[in-house]
Design a protein around this motif. Structure first.
Motif, PDB file in Angstrom:
ATOM      1  N   ARG A   1       0.825  -1.205   0.000  1.00  0.00           N
ATOM      2  CA  ARG A   1       0.000   0.000   0.000  1.00  0.00           C
ATOM      3  C   ARG A   1       0.859   1.255   0.000  1.00  0.00           C
ATOM      4  O   ARG A   1       0.559   2.237  -0.681  1.00  0.00           O
ATOM      5  N   HIS A   2       1.939   1.223   0.762  1.00  0.00           N
ATOM      6  CA  HIS A   2       2.836   2.378   0.814  1.00  0.00           C
ATOM      7  C   HIS A   2       3.448   2.655  -0.562  1.00  0.00           C
ATOM      8  O   HIS A   2       3.475   3.810  -1.009  1.00  0.00           O
ATOM      9  N   LEU A   3       3.925   1.602  -1.229  1.00  0.00           N
ATOM     10  CA  LEU A   3       4.562   1.789  -2.535  1.00  0.00           C
ATOM     11  C   LEU A   3       3.555   2.307  -3.567  1.00  0.00           C
ATOM     12  O   LEU A   3       3.884   3.176  -4.383  1.00  0.00           O
TER      13      LEU A   3
ATOM     14  N   VAL B   1      18.544   5.399  -5.990  1.00  0.00           N
ATOM     15  CA  VAL B   1      17.405   4.971  -5.161  1.00  0.00           C
ATOM     16  C   VAL B   1      16.924   6.191  -4.377  1.00  0.00           C
ATOM     17  O   VAL B   1      17.700   6.846  -3.690  1.00  0.00           O
ATOM     18  N   PRO B   2      15.639   6.566  -4.500  1.00  0.00           N
ATOM     19  CA  PRO B   2      14.538   5.873  -5.184  1.00  0.00           C
ATOM     20  C   PRO B   2      14.241   6.398  -6.591  1.00  0.00           C
ATOM     21  O   PRO B   2      13.243   5.978  -7.179  1.00  0.00           O
TER      22      PRO B   2
ATOM     23  N   ARG C   1      18.625   5.873   3.542  1.00  0.00           N
ATOM     24  CA  ARG C   1      18.106   5.029   4.611  1.00  0.00           C
ATOM     25  C   ARG C   1      16.930   4.194   4.104  1.00  0.00           C
ATOM     26  O   ARG C   1      16.137   4.640   3.287  1.00  0.00           O
ATOM     27  N   LEU C   2      16.840   2.966   4.634  1.00  0.00           N
ATOM     28  CA  LEU C   2      15.894   1.980   4.119  1.00  0.00           C
ATOM     29  C   LEU C   2      14.494   2.129   4.714  1.00  0.00           C
ATOM     30  O   LEU C   2      14.309   2.127   5.937  1.00  0.00           O
ATOM     31  N   THR C   3      13.497   2.221   3.844  1.00  0.00           N
ATOM     32  CA  THR C   3      12.098   2.127   4.268  1.00  0.00           C
ATOM     33  C   THR C   3      11.795   0.672   4.589  1.00  0.00           C
ATOM     34  O   THR C   3      12.146  -0.235   3.824  1.00  0.00           O
TER      35      THR C   3
ATOM     36  N   GLU D   1      14.186   7.300   3.155  1.00  0.00           N
ATOM     37  CA  GLU D   1      14.496   7.875   1.836  1.00  0.00           C
ATOM     38  C   GLU D   1      14.541   6.879   0.679  1.00  0.00           C
ATOM     39  O   GLU D   1      14.554   7.273  -0.486  1.00  0.00           O
ATOM     40  N   SER D   2      14.550   5.555   0.966  1.00  0.00           N
ATOM     41  CA  SER D   2      14.700   4.577  -0.124  1.00  0.00           C
ATOM     42  C   SER D   2      13.442   4.396  -0.959  1.00  0.00           C
ATOM     43  O   SER D   2      13.457   3.742  -1.999  1.00  0.00           O
ATOM     44  N   THR D   3      12.307   4.989  -0.494  1.00  0.00           N
ATOM     45  CA  THR D   3      11.075   4.913  -1.290  1.00  0.00           C
ATOM     46  C   THR D   3      10.553   6.318  -1.568  1.00  0.00           C
ATOM     47  O   THR D   3       9.444   6.487  -2.027  1.00  0.00           O
TER      48      THR D   3
END
Length: 348
Positions: free
Chosen positions: A187-189, A282-283, A303-305, A346-348
């Motif tokens: 859902r987030h993506l 990315v992203p 930073r990874l989501t 920040e990765s998404t």
């Protein structure tokens, strides 16, 4: 017994002499043997001053409890078996830490067993550990061999299953809804405007909980009218290198992909590091999301989501349920949903 005699006894035992007994400790501490036994088995049930006195006697004499004899005499041990699929995956290490810390506070110790995601191996392991008549047992997942389920139901002692939730729990259950976790990231993506989203995993032929997350992911995309069956998977175990390989494989097969939803943070981290090496932004060029909420994700660039699950807390809650049942306390619930949190970075 004065200190010189005690030291002499300790040296004699160190050299292979007679074994220090519970009665020796009681004599040194100036208490009854039953008091020593209570302090060692249930330290919370004696005063701190008395416990310190007994601990000094134990240390001075070099006393080591005979757990086998004690187990035979009382028909149980103070060891709680904890059965997990792997001892090398961070997911289970954090859960074990929570279990161990909580049980030790009540005088219990953890006996670890690893199944390598094999239910037949799990069945054999359970048969072995139950032979020691443990007070209870903590298992991973809700899917077991039929004979394991039957054996645990007949055990008549607390059983806690962790890592997932479901109506088929043998006794008590602490975990997270894996379908909901997978749906959360999907859902987030979608909300970020990505339409061509793939799910990537490793060892999913054994790790059915990762498959549950994929199913949650797939249903959300299907409901949104997006392409929903983009799945890249390898049979090898999860690792940073596997994340790197899955990234390259997915982008080679589908250069038009906009976002990658990884089954765990280890895979996502490997992919993100490889993207940086390849000059993939990315992203901007490809978004990357993970699962677990490992601290590693906060130190990557970007930073990874991720979807964070409180693994340590899961272990604590599992141990608390088991201890409450051992103490005969009423349980407000036999199932604890540990929950999850989407950590947008920040990765998404």
């Amino acid at each position: 017994m004065d200190k010189q005699k005690a030291d002499t006894r300790g040296r004699r035992r160190h050299l292979g002499g007679d074994r220090v007994t519970l009665q020796d400790v009681a004599r040194e501490a100036g208490v009854a043997p039953i008091t020593v036994s209570r302090a060692l088995k249930h330290p919370e049930r004696v005063s701190s001053k008395l416990r310190e006195r007994i601990d000094r006697a134990v240390s001075l004499l070099g006393y080591v409890p005979n757990l086998i004899a004690g187990g035979l005499a009382s028909a149980e041990t103070r060891m709680i078996p904890v059965v997990v699929p792997s001892l090398s995956i961070l997911t289970f290490i954090e859960v074990i830490h929570g279990i161990q810390q909580t049980l030790e506070q009540s005088g219990y110790q953890v006996l670890l067993g690893s199944t390598d995601f094999d239910i037949d191996r799990e069945a054999a392991l359970v048969e072995t550990v139950l032979g020691y008549s443990p007070p209870g047992i903590i298992m991973t997942g809700l899917r077991h061999h039929e004979r394991t389920v039957n054996r645990l139901k007949r055990l008549g002692r607390p059983v806690v299953e962790i890592m997932e939730l479901g109506a088929s729990a043998i006794d008590m259950n602490v975990g997270v809804d894996n379908h909901a976790v997978g749906a959360c990231m999907a859902r987030h993506l979608l909300a970020q405007g990505y339409e061509r989203i793939a799910f990537l995993g490793a060892g999913m032929h054994r790790d059915y909980r990762a498959m549950q997350r994929f199913e949650g992911h797939r249903r959300v995309l299907e409901g949104a009218g997006a392409e929903c069956d983009l799945l890249f998977r390898r049979d090898e175990p999860s690792s940073y290198d596997m994340g790197r390989r899955l990234l390259l494989e997915a982008l080679k097969a589908r250069p038009d992909l906009q976002a990658l939803h990884f089954a765990n943070d280890n895979l996502a981290a490997g992919a993100l590091l490889e993207a940086n090496r390849q000059g993939i932004q990315v992203p901007k060029d490809i978004a990357i999301g993970g699962y677990l909420g490992l601290s590693l994700g906060e130190h990557l660039s970007p930073r990874l989501t991720t979807v964070s699950v409180p693994l340590f807390k899961m272990g604590v809650e599992a141990a608390k349920l088991l201890l409450a049942k051992l103490d005969g306390q009423p349980l407000p619930t036999a199932q604890v949903d540990i929950g999850y949190e989407l950590m947008v970075r920040e990765s998404t």
